[in-house]
Design a protein around this motif. Structure first.
Motif, PDB file in Angstrom:
ATOM      1  N   ASP A  57       0.877  -1.184   0.013  1.00  0.00           N
ATOM      2  CA  ASP A  57       0.122  -0.036   0.061  1.00  0.00           C
ATOM      3  C   ASP A  57       0.956   1.178  -0.018  1.00  0.00           C
ATOM      4  N   VAL A  58       2.007   1.255   0.785  1.00  0.00           N
ATOM      5  CA  VAL A  58       2.855   2.448   0.859  1.00  0.00           C
ATOM      6  C   VAL A  58       3.521   2.402  -0.547  1.00  0.00           C
ATOM      7  N   ASN A  59       4.009   1.417  -1.153  1.00  0.00           N
ATOM      8  CA  ASN A  59       4.628   1.287  -2.305  1.00  0.00           C
ATOM      9  C   ASN A  59       3.656   2.064  -3.563  1.00  0.00           C
ATOM     10  N   LYS A  60       2.435   1.667  -3.382  1.00  0.00           N
ATOM     11  CA  LYS A  60       1.537   2.015  -4.714  1.00  0.00           C
ATOM     12  C   LYS A  60       1.308   3.570  -4.012  1.00  0.00           C
ATOM     13  N   TYR A  61       1.212   3.996  -2.894  1.00  0.00           N
ATOM     14  CA  TYR A  61       0.804   5.557  -2.750  1.00  0.00           C
ATOM     15  C   TYR A  61       2.186   6.349  -3.196  1.00  0.00           C
ATOM     16  N   LEU A  62       3.343   5.699  -2.755  1.00  0.00           N
ATOM     17  CA  LEU A  62       4.680   6.528  -3.335  1.00  0.00           C
ATOM     18  C   LEU A  62       4.784   6.686  -5.000  1.00  0.00           C
ATOM     19  N   ASP A  63       4.246   5.604  -5.524  1.00  0.00           N
ATOM     20  CA  ASP A  63       4.396   5.388  -6.969  1.00  0.00           C
ATOM     21  C   ASP A  63       3.451   6.555  -7.672  1.00  0.00           C
ATOM     22  N   GLN A  64       2.296   6.592  -7.105  1.00  0.00           N
ATOM     23  CA  GLN A  64       0.994   7.428  -7.616  1.00  0.00           C
ATOM     24  C   GLN A  64       1.406   8.905  -7.249  1.00  0.00           C
ATOM     25  N   MET A  65       1.893   9.188  -6.089  1.00  0.00           N
ATOM     26  CA  MET A  65       2.315  10.477  -5.944  1.00  0.00           C
ATOM     27  C   MET A  65       3.522  10.951  -6.947  1.00  0.00           C
ATOM     28  N   GLY A  66       4.397  10.111  -6.997  1.00  0.00           N
ATOM     29  CA  GLY A  66       5.486  10.292  -8.133  1.00  0.00           C
ATOM     30  C   GLY A  66       4.824  10.472  -9.606  1.00  0.00           C
ATOM     31  N   TYR A  67       3.914   9.652 -10.057  1.00  0.00           N
ATOM     32  CA  TYR A  67       3.244   9.583 -11.181  1.00  0.00           C
ATOM     33  C   TYR A  67       2.553  11.180 -11.235  1.00  0.00           C
ATOM     34  N   ASN A  68       1.833  11.725 -10.261  1.00  0.00           N
ATOM     35  CA  ASN A  68       1.408  12.963 -10.324  1.00  0.00           C
ATOM     36  C   ASN A  68       2.353  14.181 -10.524  1.00  0.00           C
ATOM     37  N   ILE A  69       3.575  13.837  -9.909  1.00  0.00           N
ATOM     38  CA  ILE A  69       4.825  14.932 -10.121  1.00  0.00           C
ATOM     39  C   ILE A  69       5.081  14.877 -11.448  1.00  0.00           C
ATOM     40  N   GLY A  70       5.453  13.414 -11.918  1.00  0.00           N
ATOM     41  CA  GLY A  70       5.784  13.533 -13.503  1.00  0.00           C
ATOM     42  C   GLY A  70       5.195  13.999 -14.349  1.00  0.00           C
ATOM     43  N   VAL A  71       3.908  14.034 -14.265  1.00  0.00           N
ATOM     44  CA  VAL A  71       2.773  14.517 -15.101  1.00  0.00           C
ATOM     45  C   VAL A  71       3.017  16.277 -15.106  1.00  0.00           C
ATOM     46  N   ARG A  72       3.172  16.794 -14.012  1.00  0.00           N
ATOM     47  CA  ARG A  72       3.433  18.149 -13.778  1.00  0.00           C
ATOM     48  C   ARG A  72       4.909  18.632 -14.436  1.00  0.00           C
ATOM     49  N   LEU A  73       5.730  17.695 -14.225  1.00  0.00           N
ATOM     50  CA  LEU A  73       7.227  18.115 -14.463  1.00  0.00           C
ATOM     51  C   LEU A  73       7.560  18.255 -15.910  1.00  0.00           C
ATOM     52  N   VAL A  74       6.853  17.413 -16.705  1.00  0.00           N
ATOM     53  CA  VAL A  74       7.193  17.660 -18.224  1.00  0.00           C
ATOM     54  C   VAL A  74       7.266  18.774 -18.741  1.00  0.00           C
ATOM     55  N   GLU A  75       6.326  19.596 -18.598  1.00  0.00           N
ATOM     56  CA  GLU A  75       6.394  21.051 -19.033  1.00  0.00           C
ATOM     57  C   GLU A  75       7.612  21.753 -18.536  1.00  0.00           C
ATOM     58  N   ASP A  76       7.924  21.549 -17.428  1.00  0.00           N
ATOM     59  CA  ASP A  76       8.735  22.483 -16.739  1.00  0.00           C
ATOM     60  C   ASP A  76      10.444  22.068 -17.449  1.00  0.00           C
ATOM     61  N   PHE A  77      10.443  20.540 -17.648  1.00  0.00           N
ATOM     62  CA  PHE A  77      11.560  19.963 -17.883  1.00  0.00           C
ATOM     63  C   PHE A  77      11.850  20.343 -19.511  1.00  0.00           C
ATOM     64  N   LEU A  78      10.972  20.255 -20.349  1.00  0.00           N
ATOM     65  CA  LEU A  78      10.945  20.649 -21.581  1.00  0.00           C
ATOM     66  C   LEU A  78      11.458  22.248 -21.968  1.00  0.00           C
ATOM     67  N   ALA A  79      10.791  23.003 -21.052  1.00  0.00           N
ATOM     68  CA  ALA A  79      11.427  24.452 -21.247  1.00  0.00           C
ATOM     69  C   ALA A  79      12.746  24.619 -20.771  1.00  0.00           C
ATOM     70  N   ARG A  80      13.157  23.908 -19.607  1.00  0.00           N
ATOM     71  CA  ARG A  80      14.537  24.243 -19.104  1.00  0.00           C
ATOM     72  C   ARG A  80      15.515  23.367 -19.992  1.00  0.00           C
ATOM     73  N   SER A  81      15.139  22.313 -20.689  1.00  0.00           N
ATOM     74  CA  SER A  81      16.299  21.350 -21.509  1.00  0.00           C
ATOM     75  C   SER A  81      16.241  21.992 -23.042  1.00  0.00           C
ATOM     76  N   SER A  82      14.993  22.363 -23.395  1.00  0.00           N
ATOM     77  CA  SER A  82      14.849  22.700 -24.885  1.00  0.00           C
ATOM     78  C   SER A  82      15.040  21.444 -25.809  1.00  0.00           C
ATOM     79  N   ILE A  83      14.583  20.572 -25.105  1.00  0.00           N
ATOM     80  CA  ILE A  83      14.509  19.273 -25.884  1.00  0.00           C
ATOM     81  C   ILE A  83      13.229  19.168 -26.867  1.00  0.00           C
ATOM     82  N   LYS A  84      13.465  18.845 -28.018  1.00  0.00           N
ATOM     83  CA  LYS A  84      12.318  18.818 -28.743  1.00  0.00           C
ATOM     84  C   LYS A  84      11.727  17.438 -28.949  1.00  0.00           C
ATOM     85  N   LYS A  85      12.369  16.571 -29.559  1.00  0.00           N
ATOM     86  CA  LYS A  85      11.887  15.234 -29.741  1.00  0.00           C
ATOM     87  C   LYS A  85      12.819  14.215 -29.485  1.00  0.00           C
TER      88      LYS A  85
END
Length: 199
Positions: A57-85
């Motif tokens: 249960d703890v593992n699932k919660y941590l994974d889901q929390m990380g997933y939510n971070i990753g979903v929001r983090l993409v835009e910031d990462f692409l802006a900072r890194s200037s990676i296109k594809k």
């Protein structure tokens, strides 16, 4: 009925607006931000262990929390890194290790590719910042994936760029492993679609 109330309320205590500490122009400021993140993360894991008897249960919660971070983090990462594809899974794995991990956690994992499949990779971490202040897993928590947040972050970020993947720990030094190793298996959905169109 009274006993069910704490169970319903507990998850609300952990709904923190988490974000990974990006490297700032000041190295000392970044180190302070990272240490605060690590200490706060440790407190979160400790509280989750108190709230949930099962490691799964703890593992699932941590994974889901990380997933939510990753979903929001993409835009910031692409802006900072200037990676296109990314042109291949191999290039994607390299970017995760050499740019993303460096940018947000200040480390650069080694990348190992499975030559047979071409869609399976391992990130080998010489140092895992999330366990800077942890020596052992809590007593009786042998199945706990302490840093499972990282798997969720990677999984969520990849899904946002249409690269669904299975991400999980293969080895963990907290569990006696020689190294800390995260396995990434791309699920090939985009490749399957291209294959069908070419038929």
């Amino acid at each position: 009925m009274a006993m069910s109330r704490p169970t319903n309320r507990r998850p609300e205590n952990h709904k923190i607006d988490w974000h990974l500490p990006a490297i700032s122009c000041s190295a000392s400021a970044h180190n302070m931000s990272r240490e605060l993140f690590v200490l706060t993360y440790g407190a979160l894991v400790a509280q989750l262990c108190k709230d949930h008897e099962a490691d799964e249960d703890v593992n699932k919660y941590l994974d889901q929390m990380g997933y939510n971070i990753g979903v929001r983090l993409v835009e910031d990462f692409l802006a900072r890194s200037s990676i296109k594809k990314c042109r291949s899974y191999n290039e994607t794995a390299d970017i995760i290790a050499k740019i993303a991990f460096k940018m947000y956690l200040g480390i650069t994992p080694s990348v190992i590719c499975s030559k047979e499949s071409g869609n399976e990779f391992s990130l080998v971490l010489d140092k895992n910042p999330l366990v800077d202040f942890v020596e052992d897993l809590p007593v009786g928590r042998s199945s706990l994936c302490y840093s499972n947040l990282l798997c969720g972050v990677i999984r969520g970020a990849l899904e946002m760029i249409n690269l669904p993947a299975d991400v999980q720990f293969i080895q963990d030094r907290l569990k006696g492993g020689d190294v800390t190793e995260i396995g990434i298996t791309f699920l090939r959905k985009t490749d399957d679609k291209k294959h069908r169109r070419n038929k």
